[in-house]
Design a protein around this motif. Sequence first.
Motif, PDB file in Angstrom:
ATOM      1  N   SER A 200       4.326  -9.616 -21.830  1.00  0.00           N
ATOM      2  CA  SER A 200       5.398  -8.977 -20.835  1.00  0.00           C
ATOM      3  C   SER A 200       4.971  -7.491 -20.749  1.00  0.00           C
ATOM      4  N   TYR A 201       5.378  -7.041 -19.597  1.00  0.00           N
ATOM      5  CA  TYR A 201       5.093  -5.752 -19.194  1.00  0.00           C
ATOM      6  C   TYR A 201       6.441  -5.104 -18.693  1.00  0.00           C
ATOM      7  N   GLY A 202       6.647  -3.870 -18.683  1.00  0.00           N
ATOM      8  CA  GLY A 202       7.638  -3.209 -17.668  1.00  0.00           C
ATOM      9  C   GLY A 202       6.880  -2.441 -16.662  1.00  0.00           C
ATOM     10  N   LEU A 203       7.522  -1.608 -15.879  1.00  0.00           N
ATOM     11  CA  LEU A 203       6.856  -0.822 -15.002  1.00  0.00           C
ATOM     12  C   LEU A 203       7.174   0.721 -14.911  1.00  0.00           C
ATOM     13  N   TYR A 204       6.607   1.668 -15.230  1.00  0.00           N
ATOM     14  CA  TYR A 204       6.922   2.986 -15.658  1.00  0.00           C
ATOM     15  C   TYR A 204       6.439   4.033 -14.797  1.00  0.00           C
TER      16      TYR A 204
ATOM     17  N   ASP B  69       0.588  25.057 -14.352  1.00  0.00           N
ATOM     18  CA  ASP B  69       1.152  24.712 -13.354  1.00  0.00           C
ATOM     19  C   ASP B  69       0.864  23.431 -12.481  1.00  0.00           C
ATOM     20  N   ILE B  70       0.221  22.405 -13.308  1.00  0.00           N
ATOM     21  CA  ILE B  70      -0.006  21.107 -12.593  1.00  0.00           C
ATOM     22  C   ILE B  70       1.125  20.412 -13.199  1.00  0.00           C
ATOM     23  N   ILE B  71       1.927  19.490 -12.398  1.00  0.00           N
ATOM     24  CA  ILE B  71       2.543  18.398 -12.759  1.00  0.00           C
ATOM     25  C   ILE B  71       2.450  17.229 -11.756  1.00  0.00           C
ATOM     26  N   ASN B  72       2.369  16.198 -12.682  1.00  0.00           N
ATOM     27  CA  ASN B  72       1.856  15.027 -11.877  1.00  0.00           C
ATOM     28  C   ASN B  72       2.474  13.790 -12.916  1.00  0.00           C
ATOM     29  N   GLY B  73       2.195  12.567 -12.209  1.00  0.00           N
ATOM     30  CA  GLY B  73       2.730  11.286 -12.668  1.00  0.00           C
ATOM     31  C   GLY B  73       1.939  10.175 -12.204  1.00  0.00           C
ATOM     32  N   GLN B  74       1.967   9.165 -12.942  1.00  0.00           N
ATOM     33  CA  GLN B  74       1.258   7.838 -12.420  1.00  0.00           C
ATOM     34  C   GLN B  74       2.135   6.634 -12.764  1.00  0.00           C
ATOM     35  N   THR B  75       1.944   5.451 -12.016  1.00  0.00           N
ATOM     36  CA  THR B  75       2.586   4.237 -12.719  1.00  0.00           C
ATOM     37  C   THR B  75       1.758   3.831 -13.912  1.00  0.00           C
ATOM     38  N   ALA B  76       2.485   3.041 -14.802  1.00  0.00           N
ATOM     39  CA  ALA B  76       1.754   2.237 -15.774  1.00  0.00           C
ATOM     40  C   ALA B  76       2.660   1.022 -16.269  1.00  0.00           C
TER      41      ALA B  76
ATOM     42  N   LEU C 260       4.314  13.897 -22.816  1.00  0.00           N
ATOM     43  CA  LEU C 260       4.458  12.890 -21.780  1.00  0.00           C
ATOM     44  C   LEU C 260       5.764  12.490 -21.729  1.00  0.00           C
ATOM     45  N   ASP C 261       6.245  12.093 -20.616  1.00  0.00           N
ATOM     46  CA  ASP C 261       7.672  11.574 -20.072  1.00  0.00           C
ATOM     47  C   ASP C 261       7.435  10.133 -19.698  1.00  0.00           C
ATOM     48  N   VAL C 262       8.162   9.303 -20.135  1.00  0.00           N
ATOM     49  CA  VAL C 262       8.258   7.917 -19.413  1.00  0.00           C
ATOM     50  C   VAL C 262       9.465   7.706 -18.519  1.00  0.00           C
TER      51      VAL C 262
ATOM     52  N   ILE D  77       3.057   5.262  -4.274  1.00  0.00           N
ATOM     53  CA  ILE D  77       2.772   6.871  -4.274  1.00  0.00           C
ATOM     54  C   ILE D  77       2.390   7.215  -5.536  1.00  0.00           C
ATOM     55  N   PHE D  78       2.875   6.766  -6.593  1.00  0.00           N
ATOM     56  CA  PHE D  78       2.463   7.170  -8.022  1.00  0.00           C
ATOM     57  C   PHE D  78       1.243   6.137  -8.463  1.00  0.00           C
ATOM     58  N   GLY D  79       1.079   4.827  -7.721  1.00  0.00           N
ATOM     59  CA  GLY D  79       0.085   3.919  -8.260  1.00  0.00           C
ATOM     60  C   GLY D  79      -1.123   3.964  -7.586  1.00  0.00           C
ATOM     61  N   PHE D  80      -1.393   4.487  -6.316  1.00  0.00           N
ATOM     62  CA  PHE D  80      -2.420   4.413  -5.369  1.00  0.00           C
ATOM     63  C   PHE D  80      -2.845   5.653  -4.778  1.00  0.00           C
ATOM     64  N   ASN D  81      -2.450   6.709  -5.429  1.00  0.00           N
ATOM     65  CA  ASN D  81      -2.630   7.885  -4.815  1.00  0.00           C
ATOM     66  C   ASN D  81      -3.112   8.969  -6.054  1.00  0.00           C
ATOM     67  N   SER D  82      -4.149   9.743  -5.912  1.00  0.00           N
ATOM     68  CA  SER D  82      -4.280  10.744  -6.872  1.00  0.00           C
ATOM     69  C   SER D  82      -3.656  12.203  -6.875  1.00  0.00           C
ATOM     70  N   GLY D  83      -3.269  12.831  -7.827  1.00  0.00           N
ATOM     71  CA  GLY D  83      -2.616  13.995  -7.837  1.00  0.00           C
ATOM     72  C   GLY D  83      -3.351  15.143  -7.501  1.00  0.00           C
ATOM     73  N   ARG D  84      -4.817  14.715  -7.740  1.00  0.00           N
ATOM     74  CA  ARG D  84      -5.717  15.825  -7.272  1.00  0.00           C
ATOM     75  C   ARG D  84      -5.858  16.219  -6.009  1.00  0.00           C
TER      76      ARG D  84
END
Length: 237
Positions: free
Chosen positions: A13-17, A25-32, A65-67, A81-88
């Motif tokens: 089992s998994y969740g989505l976060y 000065d870089i703030i970023n996030g991604q799905t996991a 890190l934050d979840v 937005i958070f899963g298929f794009n790069s914060g770069r």
Amino acid sequence: MGEIDMRALFSISYGLYIISSKDDDIINGQTANAVTQVTADPPQIAVALNKTTLTHQCVKNSGFLDVSVLDQTAPLKIIGIFGFNSGRDFDKMSQCNFKLGINGCPVILDHTCAVLESKVIDSIDLRTHTVFICEVIASETLSKNPPMTYAYYHSDLKGKTPKNAPTYEIFSDEKEDTNSKEESKMKKYVCQICGWVYDPEEGDPDGGIEPGTAFEDIPDDWVCPVCGASKDQFEPQ
């Protein structure tokens, strides 16, 4: 025994976060999806991140890190937005409401039922990924909405798995069973960026496309609801 049946791993089992961090000065996030609690006292979690991502870089450099635990109201758009794009090359955080936690990392406020703020206390190198062992230093429940599971994301939202995800090979091996279904008169089209399939019978109601709309009849300014790819980046399935 001895052989590896990748489908057996699908039973886990998994969740989505959304995992987020800050590096100067870089703030970023991604799905996991690979997040789990490993101890209760003190509360500790394990988070797996692909080494190529900007979020991994931020966590590695900052040690925090934050979840943000997504709930079942989360649309494909925010996951895309958070899963298929790069914060770069794309400012993901500008596309949502967030606040900075006590550790300086952002927590997502949209479609989030709970947040966990943590500091990294150890890490494990797993070649393609790093597992960060983190101690939770603050947490908050934001709503009573049920958390989104990875099974819900795939079965109800028809979501796809990013290539950087630990479970990519498992889900990408799943094929739609079309033997028992009548072949649609209108062709389905596949996004070449994220793999989302446009089914004319279902349309894209959230994007203003009614069920029964052929792909050819979709306005040219329509974009993929998951990753934001333009219409010309779709190909017939």
